[in-house]
Design an enzyme around this catalytic site. Structure first.
Site, mmCIF file in Angstrom:
data_model
loop_
_atom_site.group_PDB
_atom_site.id
_atom_site.type_symbol
_atom_site.label_atom_id
_atom_site.label_comp_id
_atom_site.label_asym_id
_atom_site.label_seq_id
_atom_site.Cartn_x
_atom_site.Cartn_y
_atom_site.Cartn_z
ATOM 1 N N ASP A 2 84.913 -55.160 -9.981
ATOM 2 C CA ASP A 2 86.173 -55.711 -10.492
ATOM 3 C C ASP A 2 86.575 -55.102 -11.842
ATOM 4 O OD1 ASP A 2 86.339 -57.281 -8.274
ATOM 5 O OD2 ASP A 2 85.845 -59.166 -9.259
ATOM 6 N N ARG A 43 91.605 -65.345 -0.174
ATOM 7 C CA ARG A 43 90.418 -65.271 0.661
ATOM 8 C C ARG A 43 89.399 -66.387 0.364
ATOM 9 N NH1 ARG A 43 87.120 -61.551 3.285
ATOM 10 N NH2 ARG A 43 84.971 -61.844 2.660
ATOM 11 N N ILE A 56 80.781 -51.091 -3.514
ATOM 12 C CA ILE A 56 80.898 -52.459 -2.986
ATOM 13 C C ILE A 56 82.009 -52.578 -1.942
ATOM 14 C CG2 ILE A 56 81.206 -54.910 -3.580
ATOM 15 C CD1 ILE A 56 78.689 -53.790 -4.829
ATOM 16 N N ARG A 70 86.587 -56.515 4.460
ATOM 17 C CA ARG A 70 86.137 -57.815 3.951
ATOM 18 C C ARG A 70 85.934 -58.871 5.032
ATOM 19 N NH1 ARG A 70 88.897 -59.331 -1.700
ATOM 20 N NH2 ARG A 70 86.854 -60.169 -2.130
ATOM 21 N N PRO A 71 84.941 -58.651 5.898
ATOM 22 C CA PRO A 71 84.675 -59.634 6.952
ATOM 23 C C PRO A 71 84.005 -60.905 6.412
ATOM 24 C CG PRO A 71 83.081 -57.850 7.050
ATOM 25 C CD PRO A 71 84.015 -57.520 5.931
ATOM 26 N N VAL A 72 83.874 -61.912 7.294
ATOM 27 C CA VAL A 72 83.192 -63.152 6.889
ATOM 28 C C VAL A 72 82.002 -63.449 7.795
ATOM 29 C CG1 VAL A 72 85.103 -64.295 5.670
ATOM 30 C CG2 VAL A 72 84.927 -64.506 8.165
ATOM 31 N N ASP A 73 81.481 -62.392 8.445
ATOM 32 C CA ASP A 73 80.374 -62.601 9.380
ATOM 33 C C ASP A 73 79.157 -63.254 8.714
ATOM 34 O OD1 ASP A 73 80.403 -60.112 8.000
ATOM 35 O OD2 ASP A 73 78.771 -59.373 9.251
ATOM 36 N N LEU A 74 78.868 -62.879 7.464
ATOM 37 C CA LEU A 74 77.685 -63.446 6.800
ATOM 38 C C LEU A 74 77.876 -64.937 6.495
ATOM 39 C CD1 LEU A 74 76.706 -60.625 4.254
ATOM 40 C CD2 LEU A 74 75.929 -60.955 6.610
ATOM 41 N N CYS A 115 92.850 -59.816 -1.025
ATOM 42 C CA CYS A 115 93.213 -58.485 -1.517
ATOM 43 C C CYS A 115 93.020 -57.440 -0.423
ATOM 44 C CB CYS A 115 92.315 -58.105 -2.689
ATOM 45 S SG CYS A 115 92.790 -58.859 -4.221
ATOM 46 N N LYS A 170 88.049 -67.298 -13.079
ATOM 47 C CA LYS A 170 88.750 -67.552 -11.811
ATOM 48 C C LYS A 170 87.753 -67.651 -10.652
ATOM 49 C CE LYS A 170 90.377 -64.163 -9.082
ATOM 50 N NZ LYS A 170 90.077 -64.306 -7.666
ATOM 51 N N ASN A 171 86.868 -66.645 -10.554
ATOM 52 C CA ASN A 171 85.989 -66.591 -9.381
ATOM 53 C C ASN A 171 85.017 -67.760 -9.320
ATOM 54 O OD1 ASN A 171 87.237 -64.338 -8.483
ATOM 55 N ND2 ASN A 171 85.555 -62.908 -8.910
ATOM 56 N N ARG A 193 97.575 -63.793 -10.031
ATOM 57 C CA ARG A 193 96.496 -64.461 -9.304
ATOM 58 C C ARG A 193 95.273 -64.645 -10.199
ATOM 59 N NH1 ARG A 193 94.384 -61.473 -4.621
ATOM 60 N NH2 ARG A 193 92.935 -63.174 -4.913
#
Ligand code: UD1
Length: 430
Positions: A310, A96, A332, A125-129, A120, A22-23, A402
């Protein structure tokens, strides 16, 4: 809303074929935006997440066709033209990883408006990077009312991207954008997960020039255009590990095929330490446990090749029946122990403090109603149910759908007493 009922106690015997990852699949689907030609993905998993992304891509101009190929499910994706650079909240919030369309849109058309993601509920879980990487490549980023407005009217430019810590999603995003940038990009402190290698292989098959994926430094020589390709999605290492733990939990002997054991070596080492027999073979691995008491072992999640976060919920389920106390450290994601109180409803003895859970093995678990809170947590509850006395009812299984293809069918084929109860509104909790 659907529920899954499991009657515990049945040993598992048989074979489980592992699906495509999936990933990986969802990032490969996003890569199809980078070319006007067709990208053919084989070994595709059919999951709620891949369907969501398919819908989003269609809205952006991609033709998405699902077919049954000679060797299983395939998806053909072709984007002759980006008809819209807008990824709305309703579609991105469901998953996401949809956010990863931002880089390809920007690389191909010079602009995009993409909603900030949902996903999830396992921490902030930011997206700054992700955004810093795109800025390093020359994009102008503005945040406004929950949306990212990105622009690169003169195209993206190769750059040095030095991540402060490993992020799978941000590394993939940087790769997806840099492949069409002008000049060389060097990503340092890159994530090393196998999905990065799969994405690099696919981009290279499309004419990209990516080297070093799978190590902490990735070099990308930008090209002006990518072309169509055929690429087989790598096997799902999380699904592999999940069924490996399921076999250990229920007892019996299960052969996992169409996969690779080396992807889950950290898990295998811990399972062997706990007393489970694991035999790798060239098409996967066989997991065997014949009634022997499990030994409690400690784990700490980490970036690849460490113990995958996971797989943490699944391993916790296994430790609930081990002899002694196991300490599980999550490094993590914050807030990734939401399965612990649910497992306690089955009679597990677990105490959580910060990023650490102490699991004291009990003699038996007893079936109960439990609630799935996120994708991997919910499969941990299914695993616990396999060994619990009586019936365990897992509510809110949309989380499972999912990321796990035909879960009841795959476990049922090995003798698990598991069935899906279709939601009809009555008795549903939401
Ligand atoms: C991916 C996987 C997920 C897996 C995770 C870690 C997909 C679709 N999901 O998630 O199943 O659990 O890798 O192996 O591939 N972070 C920031 N800023 C950012 C990005 C991340 O602070 O911009 C933090 C996260 O909050 C987290 C850590 O970095 O604490 C690692 O996250 P990351 O590797 O990015 O995970 P995902 O790509 O979201």
């Amino acid at each position: 809303m659907d529920r899954i009922a499991i009657t515990g106690g049945a040993q598992l015997q048989g074979e489980i074929p592992i699906s495509g990852a999936k990933n990986s699949a969802i990032k490969l689907m996003a890569a199809s935006l980078l070319t006007e030609d067709a990208l053919r993905l084989t070994n595709m998993p059919r999951l709620a997440d891949t369907r969501f992304l398919g819908k989003l891509l269609q809205r952006l101009g991609t033709e998405v066709v699902e077919i049954e190929g000679e060797d299983g499910p395939e998806t053909l994706l072709r984007t002759p033209e980006i008809t819209s650079g807008f990824a709305p909240y309703e579609l991105v919030r469901q998953m996401r990883a949809s956010f990863n369309v931002l880089g390809p849109l920007l690389a191909r058309t010079g602009q995009a408006k993409v909603s900030l993601p949902g996903g999830c509920t396992i921490g902030a879980r930011p997206v700054d990077l992700h955004l810093k990487a795109l800025e390093a490549l020359g994009a102008r980023i503005d945040l406004h009312e929950g949306y990212v407005y990105a622009q690169a009217p003169r195209g993206l430019k190769g750059a040095r991207i030095d991540f402060p810590f490993n992020s799978v999603g941000a590394t993939e995003h940087a790769m997806l954008a840099a492949v069409l940038a002008d000049g060389e990009t060097v990503i340092t402190n890159a994530a090393c997960e196998p999905e990065l290698i799969d994405l690099a292989d696919c981009l290279n098959a499309m004419g990209g020039k990516v080297s070093g994926a799978g190590s902490s430094t990735i070099r990308i020589q930008g090209v002006s255009r990518l072309h169509g390709a055929t690429h087989a999605v790598m096997p799902d290492r999380i699904e592999t590990g999940t069924y490996a733990v399921a076999a250990a939990m229920a007892g019996g002997e299960v052969r996992l095929t169409r996969t690779r054991s080396d992807f889950i070596q950290a898990l295998i080492d811990k399972m062997v330490e706990a007393g489970v027999e694991v035999t790798p073979h060239n098409d996967g691995l066989t997991v065997r446990r014949n009634g022997a008491l499990l030994k409690a072992v400690d784990i700490e999640t980490g970036v690849y090749p460490g113990f995958a976060t996971d797989l943490q919920a699944q391993f916790m389920a296994l430790m609930t029946l081990a002899d002694g106390e196991s300490v599980i450290r999550e490094t993590i994601f914050e807030n990734r122990f939401m399965h612990a109180p649910e497992m306690s409803r089955l009679g597990a003895d677990i105490s959580v403090q910060g990023g650490e859970a102490r699991v004291r093995g009990v003699a038996s678990l007893n079936g109960a109603q439990v609630m799935a809170t996120d994708l991997r947590a919910s499969v941990g509850l299914v695993i616990a149910g396999l060994a619990a006395r009586g019936e365990t009812m897992v509510n809110r299984v949309y989380h499972l759908d999912r990321g796990f293809e035909r879960l009841e069918e795959k476990l049922g084929a090995c003798g698990a007493l598991i069935r899906r109860i279709k939601g009809d509104g009555e008795g549903d909790e939401d």
